[in-house]
Motif scaffolding. Structure first.
Motif, PDB file in Angstrom:
ATOM      1  N   GLN A   7       7.548   1.807   4.330  1.00 20.47           N
ATOM      2  CA  GLN A   7       6.455   2.538   3.507  1.00 20.47           C
ATOM      3  C   GLN A   7       7.485   3.637   2.835  1.00 20.47           C
ATOM      4  N   TYR A  30       6.054   0.171  -4.853  1.00 20.02           N
ATOM      5  CA  TYR A  30       5.465   1.196  -4.569  1.00 20.02           C
ATOM      6  C   TYR A  30       5.095   2.235  -5.847  1.00 20.02           C
ATOM      7  N   TYR A  43       8.280  -5.550  -1.809  1.00 22.41           N
ATOM      8  CA  TYR A  43       7.550  -4.318  -2.163  1.00 22.41           C
ATOM      9  C   TYR A  43       7.611  -3.615  -3.111  1.00 22.41           C
TER      10      TYR A  43
END
Length: 116
Positions: free
Chosen positions: A1, A105, A103
């Motif tokens: 993350q 973000y 990913y």
């Protein structure tokens, strides 16, 4: 993350300057590139500037020569220096980080308003 926290932005007159900052935390080792996108009312989100982990940069044609993206690796922060701002630059600016293969973000967004 990966977490992204943006700062900067605001209101400026045409011809003025502003700087946006985006601080990354979390799994920063996985970040391949960071950049800024913007979205004006009624328009699609568009890439403004991007910088890779190797330092390569690319810019939207509309901001070339006026905006500069840079990074401070020690602070895990990316900056967008915006000069010679125009009313057409008015938008919400979003910081973006590309991580691994899949990913992406996003930061919370910062309003930039350029008055004529």
């Amino acid at each position: 993350q990966v977490q992204l926290v943006e700062s900067g932005g605001g209101l400026v007159q045409a011809g003025g300057s502003l700087r946006l900052s985006c601080a990354a935390s979390g799994s920063i080792f996985s970040i391949n590139a960071m950049g800024y996108y913007r979205q004006a009312p009624g328009k699609q989100r568009e890439l403004v500037a991007r910088i890779t982990s190797g330092g390569s940069t690319n810019y939207a044609d509309s901001v070339k020569g006026r905006f500069t993206i840079s990074r401070d690796n020690a602070k895990n922060t990316v900056y967008l220096q915006m000069n010679s701002l125009k009313p057409d630059d008015t938008a919400v600016y979003y910081c973006n980080a590309e991580s691994g293969l899949y990913y992406v973000y996003w930061g919370q967004g910062k309003q930039v308003t350029v008055s004529s």
